[in-house]
Scaffold this active site. Structure first.
Site, PDB file in Angstrom:
ATOM      1  N   HIS A 441      38.121 -69.957  -3.319  1.00  0.00           N
ATOM      2  CA  HIS A 441      38.083 -68.617  -3.923  1.00  0.00           C
ATOM      3  C   HIS A 441      39.359 -68.309  -4.718  1.00  0.00           C
ATOM      4  O   HIS A 441      40.337 -69.017  -4.610  1.00  0.00           O
ATOM      5  CB  HIS A 441      37.757 -67.537  -2.875  1.00  0.00           C
ATOM      6  CG  HIS A 441      38.820 -67.265  -1.855  1.00  0.00           C
ATOM      7  ND1 HIS A 441      38.796 -66.155  -1.052  1.00  0.00           N
ATOM      8  CD2 HIS A 441      39.924 -67.957  -1.499  1.00  0.00           C
ATOM      9  CE1 HIS A 441      39.845 -66.172  -0.263  1.00  0.00           C
ATOM     10  NE2 HIS A 441      40.529 -67.241  -0.501  1.00  0.00           N
ATOM     11  N   GLU A 442      39.278 -67.281  -5.538  1.00  0.00           N
ATOM     12  CA  GLU A 442      40.384 -66.908  -6.439  1.00  0.00           C
ATOM     13  C   GLU A 442      40.771 -68.049  -7.377  1.00  0.00           C
ATOM     14  O   GLU A 442      41.939 -68.190  -7.749  1.00  0.00           O
ATOM     15  CB  GLU A 442      41.626 -66.456  -5.650  1.00  0.00           C
ATOM     16  CG  GLU A 442      41.485 -65.126  -4.967  1.00  0.00           C
ATOM     17  CD  GLU A 442      41.636 -63.935  -5.922  1.00  0.00           C
ATOM     18  OE1 GLU A 442      42.115 -64.124  -7.052  1.00  0.00           O
ATOM     19  OE2 GLU A 442      41.249 -62.831  -5.538  1.00  0.00           O
ATOM     20  N   GLY A 443      39.799 -68.858  -7.780  1.00  0.00           N
ATOM     21  CA  GLY A 443      40.090 -69.977  -8.687  1.00  0.00           C
ATOM     22  C   GLY A 443      40.276 -71.266  -7.926  1.00  0.00           C
ATOM     23  O   GLY A 443      41.216 -71.407  -7.150  1.00  0.00           O
ATOM     24  N   GLN A 448      42.978 -74.014 -11.290  1.00  0.00           N
ATOM     25  CA  GLN A 448      44.433 -73.801 -11.223  1.00  0.00           C
ATOM     26  C   GLN A 448      45.185 -74.915 -11.953  1.00  0.00           C
ATOM     27  O   GLN A 448      46.203 -74.665 -12.602  1.00  0.00           O
ATOM     28  CB  GLN A 448      44.904 -73.719  -9.764  1.00  0.00           C
ATOM     29  CG  GLN A 448      44.227 -72.647  -8.914  1.00  0.00           C
ATOM     30  CD  GLN A 448      44.518 -71.230  -9.379  1.00  0.00           C
ATOM     31  OE1 GLN A 448      45.534 -70.976 -10.032  1.00  0.00           O
ATOM     32  NE2 GLN A 448      43.617 -70.306  -9.084  1.00  0.00           N
TER      33      GLN A 448
END
Lengths: 599, 599
Positions: A441-443, A448
């Site tokens: 999650h969050e990339g 990244q």
């Protein structure tokens, strides 16, 4: 350390001896603060974490939210813990005094939040999402929306969510299909389907404020056409009372490997014609508004990963000290007493690796959090500017590195426990399952890596990349004269040189052949992350050596442990990703060239 | 490949093109067999796996065995699947014809069992333990016990268990406390507590035959004083009918992270005075008797780990081909169609890593299984002797390497699926949880590392270690003339040289300072395992190149995929553990020297 969430010795060492966060009390915003007030907040978080959050962590894992009679049923301990979090003020640790906050530096607030996450990451998520959604409305919303939606969130009456992902789009936000039509009265009607909405439905709060990414009819294509809307579960009348149920339908609960205490939902907006939504700020600014929060959200993910690794490490350490099994290799008498397993070199290797990962990860998260304080609160514009750039540069690392290596620490904590570690009667397997979400999650790691190599390193002509190298070189130079650190300086200096050479080659190639330059971006990020964490270990070793030589606040054993773990990290861990430096420097085409039909 | 358990192309390539297992039909024992009969058995296993075992895999994960009204309740699909396994003859694939078996070579039997494990590792365990226990009684028990206990096991009426571990002893079998007192009538009375007894209680069979390690009153201390006993759940009368309930009490069920379909139990023997037990073979031979089975059991663990990784890979591959998301880097038009994620280099990296691990792991397990056939069935004593030695040498690797790297493959399969991979609505997270057991049971990584470096490499003055090096060098020489394999030869040759240097240094040190020589035994095993698997990849690449050049049984895309994956493994994976070769060669003291109080 009896709470087994974090070593308070390590925390104090990192915050005060290494990062010297007392310097922030010179910033006007923090002028009322002191080491005492910082410590008081941290002690409060430890108490709330250990006494209120940790006790129901396994319970909520085994009894995940269920859907019954049209409602999501969640164990009552969750609401009780969130009430305590709000009542103690910890939910608003970094907020302004006038908003009821403690106005603590970001680094202290992240520490407190991290402690709560280490105690029970699933229950914290309800608060964390509410804080994030509230901050977004406060930053970009109108005064009316702040009063109608954000203030009840601050008071803990309304909870919040982030509704980004859609089934068909995943990480590709350019492809979201949720639409927003102007209703003529200044509001909008939202239609679309969202997935993985954590805390998307429940009865924990009077209302739920969804922050929803959607596209207006005149939206330009792609990410430039995304707008941000407030879509409450219940409409809110002008006097603040609750109105009708909005057209937001719970389409189903998602059942996860871990993080089970946080309900994950599919939400349908506008099945009955259109959910009432309110535009936040200007049209088509949704992604920029989200990204405003992203750097801190990504430190939050990293910190959560660190803390799950940290609590696993402390459990494994206690187990390894108490559990007796086997004998020294040289002992031939099978009737001699068994020894604690920490005496076996292989168990010590697994503990050293965990210590290196979780304390190194903590150093990374805390260092990055100090950059947030500098960029937001320093009076010196040059400090603010460099901190902003370094923070941007380090964001993909602080999100990914702990998600990978503190997860590995959780796996090692299982291994130290042997068969017990694999059972749900011990807590370490849950930490592992909970932490497995963080690389996603969050990339994802892949996203990244692209961000780091494709954007951040080259940002401002590489200015902040160079600034970071400058800081690493300065640490190397400071340590060059110290005989005890010679090995470490040489190992880190060598790795830094290799990273620089690879960076140069890839940045040169990026212009002519971006596909090839970025094909190994994930591996590049691994190398970069290890060099950064290696540097933060060397910084810790410097301070530990000074503490040993000149007498510091902590015991000699503590400082020796830091020096030893620095050595371990640089000898045993740093070389592994760096072994692929030639793959990077030569922009190896192996992954690029594998035809899909050859799998 | 529609069953997503294994690629039948890869299997045929490895069995027939690389390992040429048709040569075993020249062995007298297998003279009735042919490639057709091998294929028929494999197809049967695929059919039973896909149709009977796989369908209830997630069901039994979500509905693990419960303890109700004094009985362990297990889903009825388990018994039904085990009946099919028995009725099709697959449970006795390698057994003698006269015992109702198919008398298949071990390599084919392991393949069939592996396929069933890939379909549903938890349900298979009930059969696997029964086969293992039955084999032990057949190998070491009296004729009376064979008839009374082993024959009903072969008929599927009785199931079996292995009762080794005790709560206080774990891996340290020298410290077991279970006692056996002679009852005067030739039987014994057993008292003690056992833990992690898979399939320790259930209603799947008429009776359960526990094989229990215990110590006689006159036992010498340590592992030399362990004896093996048959302890049935219900006593068995001389006419084969069931008698009274024996004094074996289910003390509790253990709840695991994965492998949930296999009930794991704590058993108390002799709470009411003593469980009736029967000595297998001679006193004090229990450990040797167990180890007689251990090499094959450890291939079985490795094969299980491979197959869980393999099925995860095939699920990830299908997902990556079907799921569209994002666009090529150079594509600037956000309205252009999304591409299958397999087109992204980072997804291809994750698929290549999985392919390298699972096909490399399969090569390792199958190769080792052919050594079992050679050692047991060859008519040439020299072949038998070398195969025995190589099998002993490779046992710790075949147990550990897949348990580590095919588990990593499962984690990558989750990552390819993104958020979906983290949910229980998709199967890959279960594969991961199931596979996490494999680094722990049948000897942890730490135990296997000690076995490899502390015993196996030096065994017979290093004769078999040298024999293995000889085989690797021969493959390198065979490939030296082929331009397409130059890179691979150079990378593997270099790694082999480094491994040799480290081995020499550590073997020299082992005499003077065993603690230090063995401190990094686990890392040594990682390097060793990667060199062996790298070698097996080069062997596959040789055959694939020949297939491409001369026309083989499979498509050009298949062979190119093999060559590409060989390159990937040698370039991207082999260097990582080898990066620590200096740590090994210098016998780095970092783990040894960390004082426990410094953690």
């Amino acid at each position: 350390m009896s709470q087994k969430i974090i070593s308070t010795d390590d925390l104090a060492f990192q915050l005060y001896e290494v990062l010297n966060i007392e310097r922030f009390t010179e910033y006007p915003r923090y002028v009322d603060h002191s080491r005492d007030t910082f410590d008081a907040a941290i002690e409060l978080a430890l108490k709330v974490g250990a006494e209120t959050f940790a006790p129901h962590n396994a319970l909520c894992d085994a009894n995940e939210p269920t859907f019954e009679n049209g409602k999501v049923v969640i164990r009552p301990e969750v609401r009780a813990a969130l009430d305590v979090l709000r009542d103690t003020g910890l939910m608003a640790a970094s907020q302004d005094y006038e908003r009821g906050g403690m106005q603590l530096p970001s680094v202290v607030a992240q520490t407190c939040i991290g402690i709560i996450k280490g105690a029970n990451v699933s229950t914290h998520a309800y608060a964390g999402l509410t804080i994030a959604a509230c901050n977004l409305i406060m930053a970009h919303g109108s005064e009316e929306y702040k009063q109608r939606f954000a203030e009840p969130m601050m008071a803990g009456r309304f909870f919040g969510t982030m509704c980004l992902t859609e089934p068909q789009a995943g990480s590709s936000l350019a492809d979201i299909k949720t639409r927003a039509l102007p209703a003529g009265d200044g509001s909008y009607r939202i239609t679309g389907n969202k997935i993985y909405i954590s805390a998307g439905d429940h009865e924990l709060s009077e209302n739920i404020v969804h922050l929803v990414l959607a596209k207006l009819p005149d939206a330009p294509p792609g990410v430039k056409g995304i707008s941000l809307f407030i879509v409450p579960k219940y409409l809110v009348n002008e006097d603040g009372s609750l109105g009708e149920r909005n057209d937001v339908i719970l389409a189903g609960l998602i059942h996860k490997m871990g993080y089970r205490g946080t309900t994950s939902t599919m939400l349908n907006f506008g099945e009955k014609g259109g959910a009432v939504g309110y535009l936040v700020g200007e049209p088509h600014q949704g992604l920029a508004q989200m990204f405003y929060m992203m750097n801190e959200a990504r430190i939050g993910v990293g910190m959560g990963a660190v803390m799950l690794g940290y609590t696993g490490y402390l459990h494994a350490l206690e187990y390894a000290r108490e559990r007796t099994q086997g004998r020294p290799l040289k002992e031939r008498d099978p009737t001699s007493p068994m020894i604690p397993i920490i005496e076996h070199a292989d168990v010590r290797r697994m503990l050293l690796a965990q210590k290196a990962f979780v304390e190194g990860g903590l150093a990374l998260c805390l260092y990055t959090a100090t950059l947030i304080d500098e960029k937001k609160r320093s009076e010196d514009p040059q400090v603010r500017e460099e901190a902003t750039g370094l923070n941007d540069l380090l964001t993909p690392i602080v999100k990914s590195w702990p998600s990978q290596f503190c997860l590995e620490a959780n796996s090692l904590a299982i291994q130290v426990h042997g068969g017990y570690g694999y059972t749900r009667e011990y807590p370490v397997e849950q930490f592992y399952r909970d932490n497995r979400l963080n690389p996603i999650h969050e990339g994802t790691h892949g996203i990244q890596g692209q961000d780091l190599l494709g954007r951040k390193v080259a940002m401002a002509d590489g200015k902040y990349y160079q600034a970071l190298l400058g800081r690493i070189r300065a640490t190397l130079q400071e340590s060059a004269a110290q005989a005890e650190l010679q090995d470490a300086v040489s190992l880190l200096g060598d790795a830094l040189g290799k990273l620089e050479a690879a960076t140069e080659a890839l940045q040169a190639l990026r212009k002519s052949d971006p596909d090839r330059a970025l094909a190994n971006a994930y591996l590049y990020m691994e190398c970069f992350g290890h060099v950064v964490v290696g540097w933060l270990w060397l910084k810790q070793a410097q301070v530990a050596l000074r503490g040993l030589q000149q007498g510091g606040e902590r015991s000699a054993a503590f400082y020796q442990g830091k020096l030893h773990t620095c050595n371990y990290f640089l000898r045993y861990e740093l070389p592994k990703p760096l072994a692929l430096i030639e793959v990077l420097r030569q922009a190896d085409r192996t992954t690029l060239d594998m035809p899909p039909e050859c799998f």
